[in-house]
Write an enzyme that holds these catalytic residues in place. Structure first.
Site, short mmCIF file in Angstrom:
data_model
loop_
_atom_site.label_atom_id
_atom_site.label_comp_id
_atom_site.label_asym_id
_atom_site.label_seq_id
_atom_site.Cartn_x
_atom_site.Cartn_y
_atom_site.Cartn_z
N ASP A 163 0.81 -1.23 0.00
CA ASP A 163 0.00 0.00 0.00
C ASP A 163 0.84 1.27 0.00
O ASP A 163 0.33 2.35 -0.28
CB ASP A 163 -0.84 0.04 1.27
CG ASP A 163 -2.09 -0.79 1.16
OD1 ASP A 163 -2.64 -0.87 0.06
OD2 ASP A 163 -2.51 -1.35 2.19
C1 BGC Z 1 0.11 1.11 6.31
C2 BGC Z 1 -0.27 -0.11 5.52
C3 BGC Z 1 -1.76 -0.16 5.38
C4 BGC Z 1 -2.28 1.14 4.79
C5 BGC Z 1 -3.76 1.17 4.58
C6 BGC Z 1 -0.49 2.33 5.70
O1 BGC Z 1 -0.21 3.43 6.49
O2 BGC Z 1 1.49 1.21 6.41
O3 BGC Z 1 0.23 -1.26 6.12
O4 BGC Z 1 -2.14 -1.22 4.57
O5 BGC Z 1 -1.86 2.23 5.57
O6 BGC Z 1 -4.48 1.56 5.68
C1 NOJ Z 2 -1.78 -3.92 5.34
C2 NOJ Z 2 -2.95 -4.02 4.42
O1 NOJ Z 2 -4.06 -4.53 5.11
C3 NOJ Z 2 -2.64 -4.90 3.25
O2 NOJ Z 2 -3.71 -4.88 2.35
C4 NOJ Z 2 -1.35 -4.50 2.58
O3 NOJ Z 2 -1.08 -5.45 1.57
C5 NOJ Z 2 -0.22 -4.44 3.56
N1 NOJ Z 2 -0.57 -3.56 4.63
C6 NOJ Z 2 1.09 -3.99 2.92
O4 NOJ Z 2 1.09 -2.64 2.65
#
Ligand code: BGC
Ligand code: NOJ
Length: 808
Positions: free
Chosen positions: A483
């Site tokens: 993400d």
């Molecule tokens: C986090 C991710 C997460 C994303 C969506 C980011 O700040 O690092 O792990 O999936 O937010 O909420």
């Molecule tokens: C947490 C999110 O829930 C997931 O969808 C994503 O793949 C990982 N973070 C990595 O960014």
């Protein structure tokens, strides 16, 4: 350092001190009503949706970390204490918390009084039951006064912490005998209320928080409890609570039970009222009568134990490594069931008002629970698919209560569509239910625009192919699995979220991750197409898979490892040419897992690079070197301080991709080594460093560049649970369902010389004895005593038991 121990016999983790490094929690509930409960009784519960139907108010980021929303207080003469240790932090002669499967028991002892409370959500109920057993272990008679306490959330948890100008005036309660009713907004648009009852007559009660606590007191010094005198307060506005006051007299050696029931009740719209202005309480009374006797609670406990036993029998391991057994048999599948129910919505790190169900998250979670509850997995797939758009792209998240896609975040995460293929294929391999492919499913929940599920998968596949960049690799869009790799975002405004801010238009930024994902999904998609009779589509899909593999080998090989991406300007990401972020874990794991580079040595080279550059004693970090400054062209990944989260943290979700990849090149030893570095049961002894629960995975462990290396965060709700399950159960232990039979192909190295797996699948039971002698290249199998070619055991008729001997 340990703060407890596993009790394998009854499948519980026993916490022996209240002073754990962080609240160690458990989940209660299996279907509609769920509770989070910490080892000192903190947490909250909700009906189906942690945002819209929250019963109890819980303060995140509180000081101290975990107080509210439930408490029990005991007055023993002038001595007042709380048997769960909190909120009074009472000095206890003994403390113990047992977190089991859907059940938690907290025991506190003081001055000869033992108070043991078992919390559970019985099967089929929308209620949390607390069974408090008080025992007088002293040699004098005891006159105890018990005060219960819960604080109500005014239903919508988001609004509850925002809209005080309204909320301080809406709270309403009713009291009827020993039951306290929370009926805020029932007079208007709600047809649901909460009830908190106890199976004993009351000395008194309180329902107004300020009266109960006193205006200046916290939960550790409630005025009513300190005075020993309930005030019978009736909340009107402000903060409704429910507190019962019950007297309990115990002769030496005597024991007595109180059963508290905290339930959610819905009335039909035409039966809201008993009389004008009087809430219809008959369903609540029926609920309370189902738990008016401790024997009813015992029966509910037994039923819950049977439920879990029968679920977990689906895959049972017997190995010489007790930590492995407890992960595979109990805690890992248990966590998978919790991720199934919660997705990423409600934990001690997810506030329950944010992300709802994730499209990619739920599809991946499915890989870990599909064998346990296949019929529920089926429904989940159809729900997810209904949030897909006609062009094959998908809402990134949806709300569990409404099942509608979340407009705020929208679409544009270009890995999302392919996960639907991966999830659906896993379901069909488990069940053989190809019929699901013919189910009509709407796009964007619009019933006037539907297509078969197979057509949804076709659009997923073609969305990816229709959106390729200059190197023939898939465009990344807003982000892929990571993400935080926001290659089109260019955000300079600290007030805009990376996830939703307007992106630059561009068709250059490409993802090697999605490329690997396509290669991985193509054979499954082709098999499903073929089964549907679409032979041309199947052939084309295989060709596209091969074409993408060629594109990766040609444009995404950096010499020693796979590149991560091409950015907006067509520059490499994850290359030795970069100054920071030279190598990333995701493409190494996913590409090799998909089979890329198996023939020309690149797969081995890539995994050796992982070992050399990314592996640490606490797990494999996401990238190296970490980003030390903000890179506008990369986005959120470079916003984290080095070593945390996606910037070189050990992001546990992707470690199992490398484990599975290692099994593809036959290096079981290394796969199992990586497994043990992050599997929680192996980290129990370093709980003071790891800090989160030693029975479940956390999303992230701080990497070697972090100040707090080895410290975990974000326990429970993470795709780590499902993928580690797949890595160990399917690939290292090697027992996995495929379309044509049960594959038995272990690859776990020398640590586990022999083991037995009992696997239920499609109605048959397979008893698989493995002698892991590592003598043969390909394992040798006998099925019911007869030697077979290859490693596929054909599915037996329902009811059959198949004996499999396997020698590696
Ligand atoms: C986090 C991710 C997460 C994303 C969506 C980011 O700040 O690092 O792990 O999936 O937010 O909420
Ligand atoms: C947490 C999110 O829930 C997931 O969808 C994503 O793949 C990982 N973070 C990595 O960014």
């Amino acid at each position: 350092m340990q703060f407890g121990r596993f009790d394998d016999e009854i499948r519980e983790y026993v916490i022996t001190t209240p002073r754990t490094p962080y609240p160690w929690i458990n989940y209660l509930g299996t279907k509609e009503f769920f509770s989070l409960i910490s080892h000192t009784g903190g947490g909250y519960c909700f009906y189906r949706d942690a945002r819209f139907r929250r019963l109890l108010r819980y303060r995140y980021n509180n000081v101290p970390t975990d107080v509210g929303a439930r408490a029990l207080y005991i007055r023993d003469g002038d001595d007042v204490w709380t048997p769960a240790w909190k909120p009074m932090k009472s000095a206890l002669d003994r403390f113990e918390c047992r977190h089991g499967l859907g059940m938690t028991t907290i025991v506190g002892e003081r001055n000869g009084v033992r108070a043991a409370t078992t919390f559970l959500v019985p099967l089929g109920e929308t209620a949390e039951i607390w069974r408090l057993t008080l025992s007088n272990n002293s040699d004098t008679a005891k006159k105890l006064t018990v005060f219960s306490f819960v604080e109500f959330c005014l239903w919508n948890a988001w609004d509850d912490q925002n809209n005080f100008q309204r909320n301080f005036s809406t709270g309403e309660v009713e009291v009827d005998g020993s039951a306290i009713y929370h009926v805020t907004e029932y007079r208007e648009r709600r047809n649901h209320y909460a009830v908190f009852g106890v199976n004993a007559p009351l000395t008194g009660f309180d329902t107004d928080r300020e009266t109960f606590l006193g205006p200046d007191n916290g939960l550790h010094e409630p005025a009513v409890v300190l005075d020993g005198a309930p005030r019978n307060s009736i909340a009107s506005g402000w903060a409704p609570i429910a507190s019962h006051c019950v007297e309990v007299e115990l002769a030496p050696g005597q024991q007595r039970d109180l059963v508290f029931t905290l339930g959610y009740v819905e009335n039909p719209a035409n039966a809201k009222w008993e009389q004008p202005g009087v809430v219809n309480k008959s369903p609540a009374r029926a609920l309370l009568s189902r738990f008016s006797d401790p024997r009813q609670v015992e029966a509910a406990v037994d039923a819950l134990r049977d439920y879990w036993s029968s679920l977990l029998e689906t895959y049972a391991l017997d190995s010489p490594d007790e930590r492995l057994d407890r992960m595979v048999n109990v805690w890992n599948p248990y966590q998978c069931m919790v991720t199934f129910n919660m997705s990423r919505s409600a934990s001690y790190f997810e506030s329950g008002i944010g992300r709802g169900m994730g499209f990619r998250d739920s599809n991946q979670d499915l890989l870990g629970f599909v064998h346990l509850v296949p019929e529920r997995a089926r429904q989940r797939i159809l729900d997810i698919a209904a949030t897909q758009f006609p062009d094959g792209s998908a809402y990134h998240q949806y709300q569990p209560l409404t099942k509608q896609g979340n407009h705020d975040i929208g679409a544009g995460f270009n890995d999302d569509p392919l996960w639907l293929i991966i999830g659906t294929a896993a379901y069909i391999k488990e069940t053989g239910d190809f019929g699901i492919l013919s189910e009509e499913v709407p796009f964007d929940n619009d019933n006037s625009n539907t297509a078969s599920l197979f057509e949804h998968l076709r659009r997923s596949f073609h969305f990816t192919l229709d959106n390729l960049g200059p190197h023939g690799l898939p465009l990344i869009g807003r982000a892929d699995w990571n993400d935080c790799l926001n290659l089109n975002c260019f955000s300079e405004d600290p007030d805009e979220p990376y996830q939703t801010t307007a992106n630059r238009e561009g068709r250059t930024a490409e993802s090697v991750f999605i490329a690997g994902q396509l290669v991985y999904a193509a054979p499954d998609y082709a098999d499903l197409a073929q089964h549907m009779g679409f032979d041309d589509e199947a052939t084309a899909a295989r060709e596209h898979g091969a074409g993408m593999e060629a594109a990766i080998l040609e444009h995404a090989w950096d010499g020693e490892w796979f590149l991560r991406a091409y950015d907006f300007f067509g520059e490499k990401v994850g290359s030795h040419e970069n100054e920071e972020g030279q190598i990333f874990i995701e493409p190494q794991g996913f590409c090799v897992m998909a089979g890329v580079g198996l023939e020309d040595g690149k797969a081995i080279r890539a995994l050796d690079s992982v070992a050399e550059h990314l592996a640490t004693p606490y797990g494999i970090v996401l990238n190296q070197p970490p980003y030390s400054r903000y890179h506008l062209e990369l986005g959120e990944i470079s916003s984290y301080p080095p070593g945390y989260k996606e910037n070189a943290g050990i992001f546990c979700h992707n470690n199992p991709w490398v484990m599975i990849a290692e099994t593809r090149i036959g290096r079981g030893d290394r796969a199992f080594d990586y497994y043990r570095r992050i599997a929680p049961a192996y980290l129990e002894e370093i709980s003071e460093i790891h800090r989160t629960e030693p029975y479940v995975y956390s999303q992230m462990v701080a990497g070697r560049d972090a100040v707090r290396e080895g410290e975990a965060k974000n326990s429970w709700l993470t795709g780590t649970a499902a993928w580690n399950y797949v890595a160990i159960a399917h690939h290292m232990l090697g027992v996995r369902p495929e379309l044509g039979g049960l594959r038995v192909s272990p690859c776990i190295g020398t640590e586990i010389p022999s083991f037995t797996v009992t696997r239920r699948c499609r109605g048959g039971t397979y008893r698989i004895r493995v002698a892991n002698s590592l003598k043969h290249g390909e394992p040798k199998l006998t099925v019911d005593g007869i030697a077979v070619e290859g490693t596929l055991v054909p599915y037996a008729p329902a009811g059959a038991t198949v004996e499999v001997e396997c020698e590696t």
